[in-house]
Design a protein around this motif. Structure first.
Motif, PDB file in Angstrom:
ATOM      1  N   VAL A   1      61.790  -7.808  53.991  1.00 23.32           N
ATOM      2  CA  VAL A   1      60.575  -7.441  53.269  1.00 23.32           C
ATOM      3  C   VAL A   1      60.505  -8.173  51.942  1.00 23.32           C
ATOM      4  CG1 VAL A   1      60.531  -5.183  54.361  1.00 23.32           C
ATOM      5  CG2 VAL A   1      61.687  -5.452  52.165  1.00 23.32           C
TER       6      VAL A   1
ATOM      7  N   ASP B   1      55.926  -3.575  52.846  1.00 24.19           N
ATOM      8  CA  ASP B   1      57.179  -3.072  53.422  1.00 24.19           C
ATOM      9  C   ASP B   1      57.302  -3.406  54.904  1.00 24.19           C
ATOM     10  OD1 ASP B   1      55.149  -1.395  54.246  1.00 24.19           O
ATOM     11  OD2 ASP B   1      56.321   0.454  54.020  1.00 24.19           O
ATOM     12  N   ARG B   2      56.209  -3.922  55.484  1.00 24.76           N
ATOM     13  CA  ARG B   2      56.258  -4.311  56.893  1.00 24.76           C
ATOM     14  C   ARG B   2      56.282  -5.834  57.073  1.00 24.76           C
ATOM     15  NH1 ARG B   2      52.247  -0.565  56.578  1.00 24.76           N
ATOM     16  NH2 ARG B   2      50.577  -2.025  57.117  1.00 24.76           N
TER      17      ARG B   2
ATOM     18  N   ASP C   1      57.600  -9.439  57.510  1.00 21.05           N
ATOM     19  CA  ASP C   1      58.825  -9.974  58.102  1.00 21.05           C
ATOM     20  C   ASP C   1      58.827 -11.491  57.947  1.00 21.05           C
ATOM     21  OD1 ASP C   1      60.983 -10.717  59.609  1.00 21.05           O
ATOM     22  OD2 ASP C   1      60.426  -9.592  61.404  1.00 21.05           O
TER      23      ASP C   1
ATOM     24  N   ALA D   1      50.940  -3.384  52.813  1.00 19.18           N
ATOM     25  CA  ALA D   1      51.698  -3.751  54.006  1.00 19.18           C
ATOM     26  C   ALA D   1      52.996  -4.475  53.673  1.00 19.18           C
ATOM     27  CB  ALA D   1      50.840  -4.637  54.911  1.00 19.18           C
TER      28      ALA D   1
END
Length: 308
Positions: A4, A49-50, A52, A47
């Protein structure tokens, strides 16, 4: 395990300018583009923390979000055109003005002439106007595939389309720009070259010297003036319209240089008061397009004196 974003502000800040340009190319207004950019950062922050890093770079991730923000904004309307792209040609330079307040017209974007010629090229008025005539998803596909150089499969995933649909949209978008003789990757002419021609035009404009103005025009020159529907093509019509201007509005004109969309122009003052922002597209030492923005909102985009 997704990697993250640790420092969100530091990660997104380097991409702010190019994302703003992307939103502007999608929406045709610096005001709308700034709104879309802020919404992009809000969605990205929510978003974060999501995110990648193994699936996409921060830059690609932000472009995907920004593109979908723009598509949402375009869901209830089409792009912002210029009169020459959607209206009937006016033959009579003395024809009454026809207001087009019902149309959200293209709004120019101030650009420092010192930026790279490639960026100024990406903001050329003719290109932005041509992009606005594409359906929104074609516009998005074209920019993601050719400007960002994303693979078709990634664009399909970002826009919830099939790869075949992406390839088809790209082909149609390329064909449409080709018909308009617009290349997505053309660079703008050198700033000094543009300004030299525009300075000669301004000198003639302030003197109300119509022959000197027309001597600087290309044969196929276009003159348009949003928010009016009136637009003209060719030197005789242009000259006729300028004679009308001086006959009906007088000859007390002054000008202040401006830059927008990678092109040189000037803010015109009549009797000391703001009149319009005029951008001149220069090619091979001649003016091929004059876009006269008479909406007072456009004046507010530039750091201009209130009077001359």
């Amino acid at each position: 395990m997704a990697r993250v974003l640790v420092d969100f502000d530091a990660a997104v800040a380097p991409h702010r300018r190019e994302l703003l340009v992307h939103c502007y190319r999608m929406l045709g207004s610096p005001f709308d583009a700034e709104d879309a950019l802020q919404e992009t950062f809000v969605r990205a922050w929510r978003a974060a923390d999501r995110y990648d890093a193994e699936r996409a770079s921060v830059r690609t991730w932000l472009y995907r979000i920004a593109t979908n923000v723009c598509l949402s904004a375009l869901a209830s309307r089409r792009g912002r055109p210029l009169p020459s792209g959607v209206g009937e040609l006016f033959e009579d330079p003395d024809a009454p003005f026809v207001p087009g307040a019902e149309v959200p017209w293209l709004v120019p974007m101030p650009v420092d002439p010192a930026v790279a010629a490639s960026e100024r090229g990406r903001l050329r008025l003719a290109l932005i106007a041509a992009l606005q005539l594409l359906p929104a998803r074609q516009r998005a596909v074209l920019l993601l595939r050719e400007a960002l150089e994303l693979p078709a499969a990634e664009v399909a995933d970002s826009l919830e389309m099939t790869t075949a649909a992406v390839n088809s949209a790209l082909q149609r978008a390329r064909a449409r720009l080709g018909q308009a003789r617009i290349a997505l990757d053309d660079v703008a002419p050198p700033a000094a070259e543009q300004r030299a021609v525009v300075d000669r035009y301004v000198s003639a404009f302030e003197r109300a010297d119509v022959p000197a103005i027309t001597a600087l025009l290309a044969e196929e020159v276009i003159l348009e003036m949003p928010p009016m529907w009136n637009w003209y093509a060719g030197v005789p019509a242009y000259a006729g319209f300028m004679r009308r201007v001086y006959r009906t509005r007088g000859t007390r004109w002054d000008a202040t240089p401006v830059w927008a969309n990678g092109e040189a122009g000037f803010a015109a003052y009549l009797d000391g008061r703001p009149h319009s922002v005029q951008l001149l597209t220069v090619s091979h030492g001649r003016v091929v397009r004059a876009s006269v923005f008479a909406d007072p909102v456009v004046f507010g985009l530039f750091d201009l004196p209130a009077e001359r």
